[in-house]
Design a protein around this motif. Structure first.
Motif, PDB file in Angstrom:
ATOM      1  N   TYR A 122      30.764   7.291  22.422  1.00 16.72           N
ATOM      2  CA  TYR A 122      31.954   6.610  21.934  1.00 16.72           C
ATOM      3  C   TYR A 122      33.165   6.925  22.786  1.00 16.72           C
ATOM      4  CZ  TYR A 122      31.592  11.179  19.776  1.00 16.72           C
ATOM      5  OH  TYR A 122      31.395  12.511  19.568  1.00 16.72           O
ATOM      6  N   LEU A 123      33.013   7.741  23.796  1.00 19.07           N
ATOM      7  CA  LEU A 123      34.221   8.222  24.472  1.00 19.07           C
ATOM      8  C   LEU A 123      34.244   8.121  25.987  1.00 19.07           C
ATOM      9  CD1 LEU A 123      35.420  11.382  22.605  1.00 19.07           C
ATOM     10  CD2 LEU A 123      36.692   9.336  23.069  1.00 19.07           C
ATOM     11  N   ARG A 127      35.656  13.710  27.557  1.00 15.34           N
ATOM     12  CA  ARG A 127      35.900  14.981  26.893  1.00 15.34           C
ATOM     13  C   ARG A 127      34.779  15.987  27.133  1.00 15.34           C
ATOM     14  NH1 ARG A 127      39.521  14.131  21.642  1.00 15.34           N
ATOM     15  NH2 ARG A 127      40.628  12.324  22.371  1.00 15.34           N
ATOM     16  N   PRO A 192      40.657  19.893  20.478  1.00 16.52           N
ATOM     17  CA  PRO A 192      39.964  20.781  19.539  1.00 16.52           C
ATOM     18  C   PRO A 192      38.523  21.064  19.923  1.00 16.52           C
ATOM     19  CG  PRO A 192      41.084  19.014  18.352  1.00 16.52           C
ATOM     20  CD  PRO A 192      41.173  18.685  19.816  1.00 16.52           C
ATOM     21  N   THR A 193      37.879  20.099  20.545  1.00 14.85           N
ATOM     22  CA  THR A 193      36.462  20.276  20.849  1.00 14.85           C
ATOM     23  C   THR A 193      36.245  20.832  22.249  1.00 14.85           C
ATOM     24  OG1 THR A 193      36.218  18.234  19.607  1.00 14.85           O
ATOM     25  CG2 THR A 193      34.250  19.089  20.658  1.00 14.85           C
ATOM     26  N   PHE A 199      42.472  23.580  19.735  1.00 16.82           N
ATOM     27  CA  PHE A 199      43.711  23.294  19.019  1.00 16.82           C
ATOM     28  C   PHE A 199      44.257  24.513  18.272  1.00 16.82           C
ATOM     29  CE2 PHE A 199      45.978  21.347  15.343  1.00 16.82           C
ATOM     30  CZ  PHE A 199      47.038  20.860  16.074  1.00 16.82           C
ATOM     31  N   LEU A 250      53.265  18.133  14.135  1.00 17.76           N
ATOM     32  CA  LEU A 250      52.161  19.100  14.129  1.00 17.76           C
ATOM     33  C   LEU A 250      52.643  20.509  14.463  1.00 17.76           C
ATOM     34  CD1 LEU A 250      49.283  17.149  15.955  1.00 17.76           C
ATOM     35  CD2 LEU A 250      49.480  17.622  13.526  1.00 17.76           C
ATOM     36  N   LYS A 307      52.731   5.811  11.229  1.00 18.32           N
ATOM     37  CA  LYS A 307      51.519   6.257  10.539  1.00 18.32           C
ATOM     38  C   LYS A 307      51.911   6.665   9.130  1.00 18.32           C
ATOM     39  CE  LYS A 307      48.379   5.541  13.508  1.00 18.32           C
ATOM     40  NZ  LYS A 307      48.402   6.041  14.841  1.00 18.32           N
ATOM     41  N   LYS A 308      50.922   7.120   8.363  1.00 19.30           N
ATOM     42  CA  LYS A 308      51.219   7.412   6.965  1.00 19.30           C
ATOM     43  C   LYS A 308      52.270   8.511   6.804  1.00 19.30           C
ATOM     44  CE  LYS A 308      46.910   7.475   6.241  1.00 19.30           C
ATOM     45  NZ  LYS A 308      45.522   7.387   5.867  1.00 19.30           N
TER      46      LYS A 308
ATOM     47  N   ASP B 104      33.001   9.994  15.693  1.00 19.20           N
ATOM     48  CA  ASP B 104      34.424  10.362  15.692  1.00 19.20           C
ATOM     49  C   ASP B 104      34.533  11.873  15.876  1.00 19.20           C
ATOM     50  OD1 ASP B 104      37.157  10.604  15.140  1.00 19.20           O
ATOM     51  OD2 ASP B 104      37.081   8.932  13.728  1.00 19.20           O
ATOM     52  N   ILE B 105      35.295  12.290  16.879  1.00 20.29           N
ATOM     53  CA  ILE B 105      35.377  13.741  17.121  1.00 20.29           C
ATOM     54  C   ILE B 105      36.752  14.298  16.767  1.00 20.29           C
ATOM     55  CG2 ILE B 105      33.624  13.700  18.928  1.00 20.29           C
ATOM     56  CD1 ILE B 105      36.113  14.119  20.868  1.00 20.29           C
ATOM     57  N   HIS B 106      37.517  13.558  15.974  1.00 18.37           N
ATOM     58  CA  HIS B 106      38.838  14.054  15.616  1.00 18.37           C
ATOM     59  C   HIS B 106      38.733  15.084  14.497  1.00 18.37           C
ATOM     60  CE1 HIS B 106      39.698  10.335  17.783  1.00 18.37           C
ATOM     61  NE2 HIS B 106      40.786  10.966  18.167  1.00 18.37           N
ATOM     62  N   GLU B 107      39.337  16.207  14.723  1.00 15.65           N
ATOM     63  CA  GLU B 107      39.071  17.349  13.860  1.00 15.65           C
ATOM     64  C   GLU B 107      40.285  17.852  13.093  1.00 15.65           C
ATOM     65  OE1 GLU B 107      37.074  20.547  15.874  1.00 15.65           O
ATOM     66  OE2 GLU B 107      36.196  21.115  13.957  1.00 15.65           O
ATOM     67  N   ILE B 108      41.473  17.620  13.650  1.00 10.96           N
ATOM     68  CA  ILE B 108      42.653  18.317  13.128  1.00 10.96           C
ATOM     69  C   ILE B 108      42.901  18.029  11.651  1.00 10.96           C
ATOM     70  CG2 ILE B 108      45.144  18.623  13.381  1.00 10.96           C
ATOM     71  CD1 ILE B 108      44.730  17.827  16.360  1.00 10.96           C
ATOM     72  N   ILE B 129      32.598  17.761  13.115  1.00  8.74           N
ATOM     73  CA  ILE B 129      32.875  16.385  13.566  1.00  8.74           C
ATOM     74  C   ILE B 129      31.570  15.655  13.891  1.00  8.74           C
ATOM     75  CG2 ILE B 129      35.174  16.894  14.465  1.00  8.74           C
ATOM     76  CD1 ILE B 129      33.810  17.243  17.231  1.00  8.74           C
ATOM     77  N   ASP B 130      31.677  14.339  14.050  1.00  7.23           N
ATOM     78  CA  ASP B 130      30.528  13.541  14.479  1.00  7.23           C
ATOM     79  C   ASP B 130      29.330  13.746  13.546  1.00  7.23           C
ATOM     80  OD1 ASP B 130      29.147  11.798  16.122  1.00  7.23           O
ATOM     81  OD2 ASP B 130      28.569  13.331  17.579  1.00  7.23           O
ATOM     82  N   GLY B 183      41.983   9.906   6.624  1.00 12.16           N
ATOM     83  CA  GLY B 183      42.072   9.694   8.076  1.00 12.16           C
ATOM     84  C   GLY B 183      43.221   8.749   8.372  1.00 12.16           C
ATOM     85  N   ALA B 184      43.770   8.856   9.579  1.00 16.17           N
ATOM     86  CA  ALA B 184      44.998   8.115   9.909  1.00 16.17           C
ATOM     87  C   ALA B 184      44.951   6.617   9.581  1.00 16.17           C
ATOM     88  CB  ALA B 184      45.361   8.336  11.369  1.00 16.17           C
TER      89      ALA B 184
END
Lengths: 390, 216
Positions: A122-123, A127, A192-193, A199, A250, A307-308, B104-108, B129-130, B183-184
């Motif tokens: 997916y990327l 990364r 983070p990964t 992070f 953040l 965003k929210k 999806d690898i978003h973790e924060i 994640i994922d 999630g956002a």
């Protein structure tokens, strides 16, 4: 009437032009989709072929710039995607394996097998895991940078990272604005990964190793200037970085001021010195730091959409910026561009542009997402092209 | 130092994120023969609740939250060890399996929610994640989870939340577990569309939602 290149450069310099530029950005995966290609296979073409993808995409939509990414190393040529233990990997062709070992951007991945690279499907492989840094001394930081980060301009070029650019420069360099957009050094550190710190560790390091952290950041940005120089040499007009992870919502505004602001000042000044227009995409809630960002020598700021947790009203931001800097628009890539209709897009483009005075570029916020209808992208660009300054 | 002073110090240290002292303070409390549950309930939980509120009001930021969570954890580890030794039962708020969906690898965001849930006394199984549908469901069954919390930051991965819910139905356990999504790009409308039991727009609301779902 100015051409797209002149239009963008003049607007970025806050000069009067005949119309508002339109800069669709983050073509990403969408550029393959729009051309009927499969990014999982076609993204891995060598640089020259990648430039054809960019060219075809540009010709299809005709925004006022080329939004280029970091490029493709030569050793991706003839690679194939394989599946191993349920995960996807990129298998490097035998003839390029020695070249891969010399690359510090992609090659420091986590795979035990030298022949393959992590390939999250997916990327686009951006990364690959980085080694972890020990911040306990300046010497260790210097050694780490030398071993895992430093690539000279020559090495970057020889590795193929600028191969997608020459054909585009030769065909469009006089008429269309050419910008390369890459993740900032912060992203390489804080991801983070895969980041050098990750992070959580990254944020804690501001408290646990403040002096060393400041030094590491400064050095990483100095190293990244080599990339800017390489792209300048290839002939692009602008260098864009994405700043994430330490946004005010953040990490707090204070951390930015204490650790990053001076680094950014020096960094953007140097980018200018190399003949490039520095642009920065500040992710997150940028409003609390708007004045600080303006003071960093950057020439334009890009924003994501609201965003929210925060509201980024581009009209109010432009008002606060008070013609001190060029501001990009932040049309919602999901709920407007992908899911909205042409009427809604026209209205929002007009709303965002209303009141702008030679300091605004129409743009989307987040990357253009897959499944965005082509007519919506065309509508954004054609609507923008018709708008005059107020 | 009196036990009241120790509790007050613990509260203040968690609030300020000074994690160097909290383990020592917890040990002092145990030496004073104080019920560890009382220390948790009167010092640690109120402090971390206030941290969560300050985070929600943007008075605190992520580093503050992390430092406070760390300060609390250092004390909590010692107090929980004592609870285990003494045989006192610490009532969990509920068991939650949490993760960011496959692709999806978003973790924060997910990690902030997990940290706050743990701080509020939930047993949190963070799958990272994922995470595939099978992994979510196998863990729900194995850990006997009360709630499944799924995060997605990408518009292209949001539909996977619905796919997991469909799998829960296929495997006949949809009515055994509450599902919350976030999630956002995720909205209430999306949550309803995919058949989730709840949606939260931020980490503080996610904890409130989990508490609410446990009462249903």
């Amino acid at each position: 009437m100015e051409n797209s290149k002149e239009l963008m450069i003049m607007t970025l310099n806050l000069q009067k032009t005949s119309r508002i530029p339109v800069a669709l950005h983050w073509w990403g995966v969408y550029k393959y989709e729009a051309l009927g290609l499969d990014y999982r296979k076609d993204a891995w073409k060598e640089g020259e072929k990648l430039s054809d993808v960019y060219t075809e995409f540009y010709e299809k939509f005709k925004p006022d710039w080329f939004h280029l990414h970091i490029g493709t190393p030569k050793y991706f040529k003839d690679s194939e995607i394989i599946n191993k233990n349920g995960k996807s990997y990129l298998k490097i062709s035998d003839k390029f394996r020695s070249l891969k070992k010399e690359d510090k951007y992609f090659s420091s991945n986590s795979s035990d097998d030298e022949e393959i690279m992590d390939f999250p499907d997916y990327l686009l492989g951006s990364r690959c895991s980085k080694p972890k840094i020990d911040l306990s001394s300046v010497k260790k930081i210097d050694d780490f940078i030398k071993k895992y980060i430093h690539m000279s301009v020559q090495e970057i070029i020889e590795m193929g990272y600028t191969d997608h650019i020459p054909k585009i420069v030769s065909r469009y360099g006089d008429d269309v604005f050419l910008a390369v957009h890459i993740p900032s050094a912060i992203c390489e550190i804080f991801d983070p990964t895969t980041g050098y710190l990750g992070f959580e560790q990254g944020l804690m390091s501001f408290f646990d190793y403040p002096k060393e952290m400041r030094y590491f950041l400064k050095r990483c940005y100095e190293e990244q200037l080599e990339w800017a120089k390489a792209y300048a040499k290839a002939g692009v007009h602008s260098f864009i970085i994405s700043e994430s992870y330490i946004s005010p919502d953040l990490a707090s505004p204070e951390i930015y001021r204490r650790f990053m602001k001076d680094v950014h000042k020096e960094y953007f000044k140097e980018i200018k010195n190399h003949g490039l227009i520095p642009i920065c995409m500040f992710w997150g809630d940028s409003v609390p730091l708007l004045n600080d960002y303006i003071e960093t020598n950057v020439m334009a700021i890009m924003f994501e959409e609201s965003k929210k947790g925060f509201n980024l009203d581009i009209q109010k931001i432009r008002e606060s910026a008070d013609n001190r800097i060029c501001i990009f628009g932040n049309l919602d890539s999901i709920y407007l561009l992908r899911e909205g209709n042409e009427e809604e897009i026209k209205n929002e483009v007009a709303r965002q542009a209303k009141g702008s005075r030679y300091n605004f570029i129409i743009a989307n916020g987040s990357p253009v997402t897959p499944d965005t209808p082509e007519q919506n992208v065309k509508c954004l660009i054609s609507t923008g092209r018709e708008l005059k300054w107020h | 130092m009196s036990i009241e002073d120790i509790k007050k110090e613990l509260y203040n240290n968690v609030l300020s994120g000074d994690f160097e002292l909290t383990a020592g303070l917890a040990q002092k409390a145990i030496k004073e023969k104080t019920n560890p549950m009382e220390v948790i309930n009167s010092s640690l939980i109120p402090a971390i609740e206030l941290v969560g509120e300050k985070f929600g009001r943007k008075e605190y930021f992520l580093p503050d939250l992390m430092r406070s969570a760390n300060a609390m954890k250092k004390a909590l580890d010692i107090l929980e060890e004592e609870i285990d030794k003494s045989g006192i039962e610490r009532k969990s708020q509920g068991k939650i399996v949490i993760g960011t969906v496959k692709g999806d690898i978003h973790e924060i965001g997910k990690s902030i929610v997990a940290a706050l849930l743990a701080a509020k006394g939930f047993d949190v199984v963070d799958l990272g994640i994922d995470v595939s549908s099978d992994m979510f469901i196998d863990n729900i069954i194995e850990k006997k989870a009360d709630i499944l919390a799924m995060s997605a930051l990408l518009p292209i991965t949001m539909p996977y939340q619905g796919l997991v819910i469909e799998e829960l139905k296929k495997r006949g356990i949809r009515d055994k577990v509450k599902v919350m999504v976030g999630g956002a790009p995720v909205t209430q409308e999306h949550a309803e569309k995919v058949g989730a039991d709840g949606y939260a727009g931020n980490a503080v609301d996610a904890v409130k939602l989990a508490e609410k779902l446990m009462k249903e």
